[in-house]
Scaffold this active site. Structure first.
Site: not given
Length: 272
Positions: A11-12, A123, A126, A128, A141
Site C-alpha cells: 500500500g502507500g 478505511d 474489499p 481489508n 488494518d
C-alpha cells in the site's frame, strides 16, 4: 523473530509479506516503508494504533500477534488468511447475494465490537476484508488510517488518508468523523461485491469527492435485477449522504442483514 517468504502486496505506507514464526506457523507481516519507519513520529503513531488494534479480540477481527522493530524495520505480524474479498471479486466478479450477506454479517459483528471499544476503522474496503479457510470474514488494518490522520494533522505532511472510491461524504469534506463513516465504506464494499464495480468513478480526485457528496449512487438492481429489494435497501442506507440517515449502530445493520437472509430462506433462495 520472523522469516519473510514472499511479497503479498503493498500500500502507500507498507509492504505485506507472507512469513513464518520461528515455530513454522505461517503469518502475514506488514513492514513500514523506509520513509515512514525512519520518521519517529510516524512510527510512534503507527505502533500505538497497531497496539490498540491488537487489543480488539473478536472472531471477525484479525489477530495481531506482535508489533515491533528489528533494526531499521518496523512491522506487525498477524494471522494469515488464504483469501480476501478483493481477490474474490477479482476472480469471480459479481458474487452471489447470499455469500455477500454472510460476509457482511461478519463485518457488521466486527464493527459492532470495535465501535463499542471506541475504535473506528476509517478505511474499510474489499482489500481489508480477509476470508478464513472456513469462509468467515475478518477485518484487518484497524487504526492505520487514524495513525495517518494524526500524523498529517500534527506535521502538516500531505498523505492520502483512506481510499478515494470508498470515502464517505464527511471524509471528502474534511468534517468530523464518527463510527458511521465505516457504514458508508461498507456500503461501497457491498455495492462492488454485488455489481462488480464501485458506485462512483472519476479521474479527478475532487470530482470523485463531489460525487460522494452530491450524486446518488446508481441503483444496484438496474445493474443486476436478481438482487433482492431488501438487500438493495440495506446497501443504499449505508450509502446515505448524511450520517444521520445511515445506520445508527452496527447492531441495527446486523439485524437488517439477518432479515435479508430470513426473506431469502422463506423464498427458498438461501443455500442450506
Amino acid at each position: 523473530m520472523y522469516t519473510l517468504e514472499r511479497l503479498l502486496g503493498q500500500g502507500g505506507f507498507a509492504w505485506a509479506f507472507v512469513g513464518r514464526e520461528a515455530n513454522g506457523t505461517p503469518v502475514a507481516i506488514k513492514v513500514l516503508k523506509p520513509q515512514y519507519a525512519g520518521d519517529p513520529q510516524f512510527e510512534t503513531r503507527f505502533r500505538n494504533e497497531s497496539e490498540t488494534a491488537a487489543k480488539l479480540e473478536h472472531p471477525n477481527i484479525i489477530r495481531i500477534r506482535s508489533v515491533a522493530r528489528t533494526g531499521p524495520h518496523v512491522y506487525y505480524a498477524m494471522d494469515l488468511c488464504p483469501d480476501s474479498l478483493a481477490a474474490r471479486i477479482a476472480r469471480e466478479g459479481q458474487l452471489p447475494e447470499a455469500h455477500i450477506v454472510r460476509l457482511a454479517r461478519d463485518i457488521a459483528a466486527a464493527l459492532h465490537f470495535a465501535h463499542k471499544q471506541g475504535v473506528i476503522h476509517r478505511d474499510l474496503k474489499p482489500d481489508n476484508v480477509l476470508i478464513r479457510s472456513d469462509g468467515r470474514a475478518v477485518l484487518t488494518d484497524f487504526g492505520i488510517a487514524r495513525a495517518i490522520t494524526g500524523y498529517t494533522a500534527s506535521t502538516g505532511v500531505n498523505m492520502t488518508i483512506g481510499t478515494p472510491q470508498y470515502l464517505s461524504p464527511e471524509q471528502a469534506q474534511g468534517r468530523p468523523l464518527d463510527s458511521r463513516v465505516d457504514f458508508y465504506a461498507l456500503g461501497v464494499t457491498l455495492y462492488k461485491a454485488a455489481t462488480g464495480d464501485v458506485p462512483f468513478h472519476a479521474n479527478d480526485w475532487y470530482e470523485l469527492a463531489r460525487m460522494h457528496v452530491e450524486d446518488p449512487p446508481p441503483g444496484m438492481r438496474k445493474k443486476r435485477p436478481e438482487l433482492s429489494k431488501r438487500f438493495e435497501r440495506v446497501v443504499l442506507k449505508c450509502l446515505a449522504k448524511h450520517p444521520d440517515d445511515r445506520y445508527a449502530d452496527a447492531g441495527r445493520l446486523a439485524a437488517d442483514l439477518d432479515a435479508v437472509g430470513e426473506q431469502r430462506r422463506w423464498w427458498g433462495l438461501w443455500p442450506s
